[in-house]
Structure formats: structure tokens, C-alpha cells
Scaffold this active site. Structure first.
Site, PDB file in Angstrom:
ATOM      1  N   ASP A 178    -128.993  -9.493 -13.572  1.00 16.79           N
ATOM      2  CA  ASP A 178    -128.544 -10.852 -13.845  1.00 16.79           C
ATOM      3  C   ASP A 178    -129.635 -11.860 -13.487  1.00 16.79           C
ATOM      4  OD1 ASP A 178    -126.220 -12.726 -14.400  1.00 16.79           O
ATOM      5  OD2 ASP A 178    -126.695 -13.306 -12.345  1.00 16.79           O
ATOM      6  N   GLU A 211    -131.953  -9.733 -17.806  1.00 15.10           N
ATOM      7  CA  GLU A 211    -131.513 -10.974 -18.436  1.00 15.10           C
ATOM      8  C   GLU A 211    -132.668 -11.948 -18.207  1.00 15.10           C
ATOM      9  OE1 GLU A 211    -127.632 -13.917 -18.517  1.00 15.10           O
ATOM     10  OE2 GLU A 211    -128.370 -13.243 -16.561  1.00 15.10           O
TER      11      GLU A 211
END
Length: 775
Positions: free
Chosen positions: A440, A477
Site C-alpha cells: 500500500d 501501489e
């Protein structure tokens, strides 16, 4: 003592095995004192009461000489005499200096060793509690505390202690840590907090997810050295699916089966065990990898700890990590707690692997749950060594830097924090056999300790080169909330894949009919060579997606022009405004048959485009039946049907929408023309296009060539009118069969064996797509 909010209000549970924090010396058996040769702090001989803090300064033998105890004179004979009274009522401990490795709680030859890092701490106290078996959610009205002597219990920056006589399980533990009170210097020490060991392999808190009776419960580390090793089985082996063949299903463990429509026993809804029960659905759908939203321990009630606009919400996504080694304990069935959660997580991985499905974890190393300086939620790192674990701005009064959008930023490229992250990743691979990680806001991991971007981030390189992680899929990401957008340029060492945000945006814009997007659409479905055809990177380093957990669902993408996030409590200010969505003529739910048909056609167009693209396709849980969040594009805090998989809706759409999605996925997996190892060349694809520069052209057709002659012809029409297209000749001895026409109703929209009779032209309907196969 623990803060009052931590202590159970029940007085029915007492743990006589350990003395309370107000114990006198008589609380300890003589043998224990003789064996330990302990020195005590805070001695107050008047009234025969001593503080319960133990300075573990062991001596080689006990004699009757006068000893200086931190500046006070006391004879060890006094200790003996004081201890005689309770010698036979409590068990004995032996205390040893301990060892530096491994960090966390570990079983060693002479007991349980505890080791924790803190560079700037000046005093550390180990706090233990022994709840009765079966009542781990209750704590005694005190904890036994062992204060560590920096002369004996500290080596470098590691504090350590070993205790003989502790149970091998069901012990809760944490640390009270003191240090400099220099806020401007980046320190946040507060010795009143009992902190979770960052290396705790298990964490206990409340037992039931979302139970408001335990809303303010705290969390402590625990360990389990009693259980036998998990039996993975003699025939067990992970699937080891090549990256180019992956089809990823992004999903939330709890939301997958929490709804009563799952028809599971209430004790296993929303759990690892519940997911196991629904593996047949995943197999029918056709995916071969699950990407699990965060499953590290988190506090679902973090928004409700103080009055605020979001204090009605429950964190169901889990992007707020408390501990990076412990599986989310409230995903255990029947409120089973941390040990059972660990066991059931392994059962889930084993079952998924047995079904040929890989397990990828969405991991959040960019920030923690501890929030910001205005409203901190101190549970671990902040109180252990804030200046090490977080990025701080020493030029601005030691304030926390915030590149995560969540109040703090993990200091990922600090050598200690980097090794901590690597240890965490290795733990999940070795202990839990996971197959990969999606990181993330991974651009945070590319920042230096001062927050500046790094060209060659040490952590990113170390993950790529680590031997234990060598078989893992590693997916970034590639952006953060500080503007570091690295799509296509994420440091990769030819290993890192990326969530391709450009793919998402370009496909959305083309399929909904934006002008000038045809060239970008062609680039994306052919593997995004403009982004990834560098060094030794491959098409599968692009993780293609139209929909992910944050943002609109697929159904909402074709039903809403605007986000509708009022239920989140932030006045609609949260969530992205750049959705590139189109409501097909009406905002939100409607009973207009024409609009409904167009929406389902558009969903099929998106799905087909995703599944025929070079690279790794990823879809979102629930899109296979058309799940709606009613326009909420940031639904992280709703433990309701807004997020929960609706199994009755799946049943209603099983024969049409679900059937199409499933058939297209299976079709992709059977045809290697969609999964090239290398980027497409002129021999791999023919573009039937001579109108690239016309921004008003919204029709694209191309043929993917198969070396065995099984070519695939595809056409996508984003116009609002029919396009009559000339179909190229099929390879020699073959003819075209229609497999897909998204304009047709089920079951004619997908016919696996193909429908013969395709002529030299085909009338492609508005907002539709076709797939022909040469047979």
C-alpha cells in the site's frame, strides 16, 4: 499498573500465580530470591513494603555481605526473611539477563526471553499478565513488572531479559518505556503507556469483531509455545503460478462471508474459516489468486475512541496496522482469539493452495494506527522510539511528516525499520506460506528518513534481492499522498510489479466514450509498453485493474457521475473526485430498462477488456454479480451490506452477469495469446486501424495472432451508434466463430465453443464489444 480503560471491570478473575504491582517482599518465595540474587528499586523498609519493580541484576551467589542497592544500603538477609512468609504459596521465577536475538518473545533453554529495540529509551519495564485459560479477554487488576537494568539487560540498543518459570502460553505482555521528553527532538516517550512489542507474533485484544461492549479495550502481545507445529501435510506444496498466468481477486476476509446471506454458521461468518467454505465460488469464478485486504492486527474501533465526525464508523478495510507479525485475531471463528486466528489463517492458506489459488497480502508499511500528534493513538512504535520508527521534521519542532494521509509516515529506509519490515515479510512467508505482497502507498517506501525521494531505496532493493522472498510476487501501489507518483518508474530491480493506475484511468475514459482515447486504450490492453518495456521488465509487471477496493465498484462506475459519501461523516469531502465514471443517463438506482441494460453491457465491456489485456488482471470482490455501494467511493468504515458480499444477489445473477464474468476469466486462462511473456511484436498483433489521429474515433479492432492458428479478433465500440466493420480473413483452413458479443443477452453474450456463420462484416452495437476466435 495498566490504565483503567485497559483493566476488566470484572472482579471475578484473579491470578494468584503472580504478585500484584503493590506486592510486598513476602509475595516472593525464598527460593526465587536466593536463586535470582535480585536487587530491588524503590526500597522503603518502613512498613516492609517495596515497589514491585524488579531490577534484574543477578549475582553469582547469595551471601550476607552488605550490598549497595542503587544508592541505598540493605542486606540480602532482609530479603530472605521478608520472603519466607509466602514461600509455599506462589511459584518461583528465575531471572537472567537474557539475550539480544531474536527480537520479541522466544523460548530458550532457561525460560522465555524478551528482547526489544529502543535506541533512545532510558528505562524499560516488562509488564506481564496471566489471564486464566478461556478468559483471555479479562485482565487482573495489575501486572507483574520487571524493570530492566541497562547495565545487565541492554546490549547496544537492544533491551533483553529472560524469565524462567513462566507458562509457555496464555501470557500477555507489553512494555512501559521512558526516555527524553524532548518533543522538538522527535521523542514521544510516556512511561504510563503499556506498549505492544513490535515483534510480538500474536496480539490479544477484544475477541469479537465490532463488539461495542469492548470498544475501548487495549491490545497486548502474547505467545504460544505449547501448540504443536502446524501440519501442512506430506503432499502440500504452494501453487507457484507464473506471474503472467495470474488472475487476481481483491477481497476482504470479513466482508466476504459476514452477511447472513452467506448461509454460514454465525460463528464462522467473516472469518478465515468462512473464506474456506466459499472456495468453491472462487473456483467457479475462475480466479487463481486472492489479494486479501489487510489481515495484520488492527483496531476496528479506532474511529470511536474520541468524539469526531467519523465516530459512527467501524474500520472494515484494515489499513491501520497495530502489529506487523500478528494475524487479525478477530477473524478467528467463534471469538477464538490470537492463537486460533494464527491456526485458522494457516488452514485457510492450506485450503486455498490445495485449490490452486495463491494468497497475496495487502500490506501497509507506510504508516501505522498511531495517527498524528493532535490525536495520537499510542499503542507501540510511537512510545518505543518515535524518532526511529517515524519520519519527523526536526526543522519544524519535531512534527511527524505525513506522506500517507493518515497522520504519520513509517521511516522505512532507516536501517532498523528496514530490517523490521524484512523480518515481518519473511515471517509471513515462512510461518504462513503466503505467496506475495501488495504494498500500500509503496512510494512512501521510496523516501529517505527526511522524506525526500530516493532513486535507489535500500528497502525496495532489499525486498527484491531477499532470498526468502525470492518466490514471492511483489506488487507496488506506486504513489503516495505526498505526490510521489511512480507508475512506470517505480524502482524495481526487474522484479517489482505495479498497480497500473494509468491503465485504470485510460480504460475508464475509453469505454465510457471520451474523445481521443483510442491510442491510449490500445497501449494499455497491449501491455503498457510505454511504461514497462525497460531493462528486463515484462508485461506482467503491469497489474491491470479497472476497479479496486477504494473507489467505485464496477456497477457504481456505470451508475454514478459523482461520489456520494455523505454516510462517511466528512460532508462528502473524502474520496476521490476523479473517477472517470458515467451513469449511462441517470444518477444512481433506476428502473429504466434501457439504462439498466446499458449499464450491464458496459460492465461486460470493462470485464472483457480487462481479461484480454496483456499483464496481470485484477478484479474486485462482488463485481461478478454487480455489487453496489450506492455511489460511496470510500467505504472503509461501514461494516454493513455496503461492503459485505451479498450472496443472494449473486444467486439472482448467477445465470447471466456472473456467468459472463466467469466464462471470460476461464477463457483467458485457456488462451496464452492474452498472457505473453514478452511485449507484443508485429507478428503478435495486427491493428485494424488507419484512423489513429482522429480524436472523434472511438472504435478499435485488432487481431491477436496465435502461433498455432487460433487467432483472436477483438473489436470495441465506444460510439453511441452501430459500427459496421470489415472482418479480416481467418487464418488458412480456419473460419471465425463468435465467442463474445456484449450486446447480446445471456447466454448468447458468451458462447465458449463459438457460434459459426460470421461473415465478412459485423455490425457492432453501440457501447459493445465482440470477440471472435479462428477455428
Amino acid at each position: 499498573m495498566l490504565p483503567s480503560s485497559f483493566i476488566s471491570q470484572s472482579n471475578s478473575t484473579h491470578f494468584p500465580s503472580f504478585p500484584s504491582p503493590n506486592a510486598t517482599l513476602s509475595s516472593f518465595p525464598t527460593s526465587s530470591l536466593l536463586q535470582m540474587g535480585l536487587k530491588w528499586s524503590g526500597i522503603a523498609l518502613s512498613g516492609r513494603r517495596l515497589s514491585s519493580k524488579v531490577y534484574c541484576k543477578a549475582k553469582s551467589r547469595v551471601n550476607h555481605r552488605t550490598t549497595n542497592v542503587y544508592g541505598r544500603q540493605a542486606r540480602e538477609r532482609v530479603l530472605e526473611e521478608e520472603a519466607l512468609e509466602m514461600a509455599e504459596t506462589t511459584p518461583s521465577f528465575k531471572i537472567f539477563p537474557g539475550q539480544t536475538f531474536p527480537l520479541g518473545a522466544s523460548e530458550v533453554d532457561n525460560g522465555i526471553n524478551f528482547a526489544i529495540f529502543s535506541q533512545h529509551a532510558t528505562a524499560i519495564t516488562l509488564c506481564l499478565s496471566l489471564p486464566q485459560r478461556g478468559e483471555l479477554d479479562k485482565l487482573d487488576d495489575g501486572m507483574i513488572k520487571f524493570s530492566l537494568d541497562p547495565q545487565l539487560n541492554k546490549t547496544g540498543d537492544i533491551w533483553h531479559i529472560c524469565i524462567e518459570g513462566l507458562p509457555r502460553s496464555n501470557v500477555l505482555y507489553g512494555y512501559c518505556i521512558d526516555g527524553p521528553k524532548n518533543w522538538d527532538g522527535g521523542h514521544r516517550f510516556d512511561c504510563n503507556n503499556v506498549l505492544i512489542d513490535p515483534y510480538a507474533k500474536l496480539v490479544e485484544g477484544r475477541r469479537t469483531f465490532g463488539n461495542p461492549k469492548h470498544k475501548l479495550s487495549k491490545f497486548l502481545g502474547t505467545y504460544d509455545f505449547d501448540s504443536l507445529p502446524f501440519d501442512w501435510g506430506d503432499e502440500y506444496k504452494p501453487p507457484n503460478i507464473p506471474e503472467r498466468d495470474l488472475v487476481i481477486y481483491e477481497m476482504n476476509v470479513r466482508a466476504f462471508t459476514a452477511d447472513e446471506s452467506s448461509c454460514l454458521d454465525q460463528n464462522i461468518r467473516g472469518t478465515y474459516a468462512g473464506l474456506i467454505e466459499k472456495i468453491p465460488h472462487l473456483l467457479e469464478l475462475g480466479i487463481n489468486a486472492v489479494e486479501l485486504l489487510p489481515v495484520f492486527e488492527f483496531d476496528e474501533f479506532e474511529f470511536q475512541r474520541r468524539p469526531n465526525p467519523r465516530d459512527h464508523m467501524i474500520n472494515t478495510w484494515g489499513y491501520s496496522t497495530i502489529n506487523f507479525f500478528a494475524p487479525m485475531s478477530r477473524y478467528a471463528s467463534g471469538g477464538g482469539g490470537a492463537v486460533n486466528a494464527s491456526w485458522e489463517f494457516k488452514e485457510m492458506v492450506k485450503a486455498l493452495h490445495g485449490a490452486g489459488i495463491e494468497v497475496i497480502l495487502d500490506v501497509v508499511y507506510n504508516h501505522t494506527n498511531e495517527a498524528d500528534d493532535k490525536h495520537p493513538y499510542t499503542t507501540s512504535f510511537r512510545g518505543i522510539d518515535n524518532k526511529v520508527y517515524y519520519m519527523v521534521d526536526l526543522n519544524n519542532k519535531g512534527q511527524l511528516l505525513n506522506f500517507s494521509g493518515c497522520g504519520n509516515t513509517f521511516n522505512c529506509n532507516h536501517p532498523v525499520v528496514m530490517e523490521f519490515i524484512l523480518d515481518s515479510l519473511r515471517h509471513w512467508v515462512v510461518e504462513y506460506h503466503v505467496d506475495g505482497f501488495r504494498f500500500d502507498l509503496a512510494s512512501v517506501l521510496c523516501r529517505g528518513t527526511d522524506g525526500s525521494p530516493l532513486d535507489a531505496p535500500p528497502l525496495i532493493r532489499a525486498i527484491a534481492k531477499d532470498a526468502t522472498l525470492a518466490r514471492c510476487k511483489i506488487i507496488a501501489e506506486p504513489w503516495d499522498c505526498g505526490g510521489l507518483y511512480l507508475v512506470g518508474s517505480f524502482p524495481n530491480w526487474d522484479r517489482w510489479a505495479e498497480w497500473n493506475g494509468r491503465y485504470r484511468d485510460d480504460l475508464r475514459r475509453y469505454i465510457k466514450g471520451d474523445a481521443g482515447m483510442k491510442g491510449a486504450f490500445a497501449t494499455r490492453v497491449s501491455g503498457s509498453a510505454d511504461l514497462y518495456f525497460k531493462n528486463k521488465r515484462k508485461p506482467y509487471h503491469s497489474v491491470n485493474f479497472v476497479i479496486a477496493h477504494d473507489g467505485f465498484t464496477l456497477r457504481d462506475l456505470v451508475s454514478y457521475n459523482f461520489k456520494h459519501n455523505e454516510a462517511n461523516g466528512e460532508g462528502g469531502n473524502d474520496g476521490s473526485n476523479d473517477n472517470f465514471s458515467w451513469n449511462c443517463g441517470f444518477e444512481g438506482e433506476t428502473d429504466n430498462a434501457g439504462i439498466i441494460a446499458l449499464r450491464f453491457r458496459q460492465m461486460k465491456n470493462f470485464h472483457l477488456a480487462l481479461m484480454i489485456s496483456q499483464g496481470i488482471p485484477m478484479m474486485l470482490m462482488g463485481d461478478e454479480y454487480g455489487h453496489t455501494r450506492y455511489g460511496n467511493n470510500n467505504s472503509y468504515g461501514h461494516d454493513t451490506a455496503l461492503n459485505n458480499f451479498q450472496w443472494q444477489q449473486l444467486a439472482a445473477r448467477k445465470s447471466d452477469h456472473f456467468r459472463f464474468f466467469s466464462e471470460v476469466i476461464h477463457y483467458r486462462r485457456k488462451h496464452q495469446v492474452f498472457c505473453h511473456e514478452n511485449f507484443l511484436t508485429k507478428s503478435d498483433v495486427t491493428w485494424h486501424e488507419d484512423n489513429w489521429d482522429n480524436p472523434d474515433s472511438k472504435f478499435l479492432a485488432f487481431t491477436l495472432h496465435d502461433k498455432n492458428g487460433g487467432d483472436i479478433y477483438l473489436a470495441f465500440n465506444a460510439h453511441e451508434f452501430f459500427v459496421k466493420v470489415s472482418i479480416p480473413a481467418a487464418p488458412r483452413t480456419r473460419r471465425w466463430f463468435r465467442v463474445v458479443d456484449t450486446n447480446l443477452a445471456s447466454p448468447d453474450d458468451f458462447v465458449g465453443e463459438g457460434v459459426p456463420g460470421v461473415g465478412s462484416t459485423y455490425n457492432v452495437a453501440p457501447y459493445s464489444s465482440i470477440l471472435l476466435e479462428a477455428k
